[in-house]
Design an enzyme around this catalytic site. Structure first.
Site, PDB file in Angstrom:
ATOM      1  N   CYS A  14       0.831  -1.199   0.000  1.00 42.53           N
ATOM      2  CA  CYS A  14       0.000   0.000   0.000  1.00 42.53           C
ATOM      3  C   CYS A  14       0.873   1.259   0.000  1.00 42.53           C
ATOM      4  O   CYS A  14       1.708   1.449   0.890  1.00 42.53           O
ATOM      5  CB  CYS A  14      -0.901  -0.008   1.230  1.00 42.53           C
ATOM      6  SG  CYS A  14      -1.827   1.522   1.459  1.00 42.53           S
ATOM      7  N   CYS A  17       0.424   3.301   3.245  1.00 42.65           N
ATOM      8  CA  CYS A  17       1.111   2.670   4.387  1.00 42.65           C
ATOM      9  C   CYS A  17       2.604   2.961   4.320  1.00 42.65           C
ATOM     10  O   CYS A  17       3.238   3.224   5.347  1.00 42.65           O
ATOM     11  CB  CYS A  17       0.876   1.157   4.399  1.00 42.65           C
ATOM     12  SG  CYS A  17      -0.766   0.641   4.933  1.00 42.65           S
ATOM     13  N   ASP A  40      -1.399  16.596  -1.629  1.00 44.55           N
ATOM     14  CA  ASP A  40      -1.710  15.761  -2.792  1.00 44.55           C
ATOM     15  C   ASP A  40      -0.723  16.095  -3.908  1.00 44.55           C
ATOM     16  O   ASP A  40      -0.375  17.266  -4.100  1.00 44.55           O
ATOM     17  CB  ASP A  40      -3.147  16.036  -3.247  1.00 44.55           C
ATOM     18  CG  ASP A  40      -3.643  15.014  -4.243  1.00 44.55           C
ATOM     19  OD1 ASP A  40      -3.165  15.014  -5.401  1.00 44.55           O
ATOM     20  OD2 ASP A  40      -4.517  14.216  -3.881  1.00 44.55           O
ATOM     21  N   ASN A  95     -13.565   9.309  -1.206  1.00 43.33           N
ATOM     22  CA  ASN A  95     -14.012   8.508  -2.342  1.00 43.33           C
ATOM     23  C   ASN A  95     -13.993   7.043  -1.911  1.00 43.33           C
ATOM     24  O   ASN A  95     -13.008   6.580  -1.333  1.00 43.33           O
ATOM     25  CB  ASN A  95     -13.088   8.707  -3.544  1.00 43.33           C
ATOM     26  CG  ASN A  95     -13.082  10.138  -4.035  1.00 43.33           C
ATOM     27  OD1 ASN A  95     -14.097  10.808  -4.015  1.00 43.33           O
ATOM     28  ND2 ASN A  95     -11.936  10.620  -4.461  1.00 43.33           N
ATOM     29  N   GLY A 101     -14.053   7.211  -7.790  1.00 41.78           N
ATOM     30  CA  GLY A 101     -12.778   7.894  -7.972  1.00 41.78           C
ATOM     31  C   GLY A 101     -11.681   7.468  -7.014  1.00 41.78           C
ATOM     32  O   GLY A 101     -10.600   8.057  -7.021  1.00 41.78           O
ATOM     33  N   HIS A 106      -6.483   2.723   0.557  1.00 42.90           N
ATOM     34  CA  HIS A 106      -6.215   2.998   1.964  1.00 42.90           C
ATOM     35  C   HIS A 106      -7.041   4.241   2.210  1.00 42.90           C
ATOM     36  O   HIS A 106      -6.815   5.268   1.564  1.00 42.90           O
ATOM     37  CB  HIS A 106      -4.721   3.269   2.169  1.00 42.90           C
ATOM     38  CG  HIS A 106      -4.317   3.576   3.582  1.00 42.90           C
ATOM     39  ND1 HIS A 106      -3.244   2.952   4.170  1.00 42.90           N
ATOM     40  CD2 HIS A 106      -4.800   4.437   4.501  1.00 42.90           C
ATOM     41  CE1 HIS A 106      -3.083   3.419   5.403  1.00 42.90           C
ATOM     42  NE2 HIS A 106      -4.025   4.332   5.619  1.00 42.90           N
ATOM     43  N   HIS A 108      -8.661   7.605   2.762  1.00 41.58           N
ATOM     44  CA  HIS A 108      -8.044   8.924   2.870  1.00 41.58           C
ATOM     45  C   HIS A 108      -9.096   9.995   2.607  1.00 41.58           C
ATOM     46  O   HIS A 108      -9.976   9.835   1.793  1.00 41.58           O
ATOM     47  CB  HIS A 108      -6.858   9.081   1.909  1.00 41.58           C
ATOM     48  CG  HIS A 108      -7.166   8.784   0.478  1.00 41.58           C
ATOM     49  ND1 HIS A 108      -7.344   7.500  -0.001  1.00 41.58           N
ATOM     50  CD2 HIS A 108      -7.313   9.603  -0.587  1.00 41.58           C
ATOM     51  CE1 HIS A 108      -7.580   7.545  -1.303  1.00 41.58           C
ATOM     52  NE2 HIS A 108      -7.581   8.808  -1.684  1.00 41.58           N
TER      53      HIS A 108
END
Length: 122
Positions: A14, A17, A40, A95, A101, A106, A108
């Site tokens: 991930c 992670c 982002d 999402n 999307g 994981h 968020h």
């Protein structure tokens, strides 16, 4: 770490992670014992930060069912980031699923702000 104070839940492949563990670089803007907030890489607004729990849960529905207190910690950190960076006015988006999307599985939260966001026409 989850509210049950056990070892953190992780998934070795991930991306988030690995960011939480420090194995992948990210621009971290805030963190608490339960969650990490970072910018982002493809911002959709002047403020676009992702808030992820340190524990791995695939999506917000799974997190809410497994650990509601951890979900509250994620939202609290999102509010702190928005308060610091956009005067407390923000949109919080989770999402859930590929059709909605979600591209990293994981959970968020997207914290969006810093500009008039307008209405969502769905």
């Amino acid at each position: 770490m989850s509210s049950n104070e056990s070892a953190p839940l992780t998934a070795p492949d991930c991306l988030f992670c690995r960011i939480v563990a420090g194995a992948v670089p990210a621009t971290v803007v805030a963190e608490n014992p339960a969650a990490v907030a970072f910018r982002d890489i493809d911002p959709q607004a002047p403020l676009h930060v992702l808030v992820v729990p340190r524990d791995h849960h695939a999506d917000v529905a799974q997190l809410a069912a497994a650990d509601p207190a951890l979900l509250a910690e994620v939202v609290s950190l999102a509010e702190l980031v928005a308060s610091d960076e956009s005067g407390g006015q923000f949109r919080l988006v989770f999402n859930t699923g590929p059709s909605a999307g979600q591209s990293v599985f994981h959970v968020h939260a997207h914290v969006l702000g810093g500009v008039e966001l307008g209405r969502i026409n769905a």
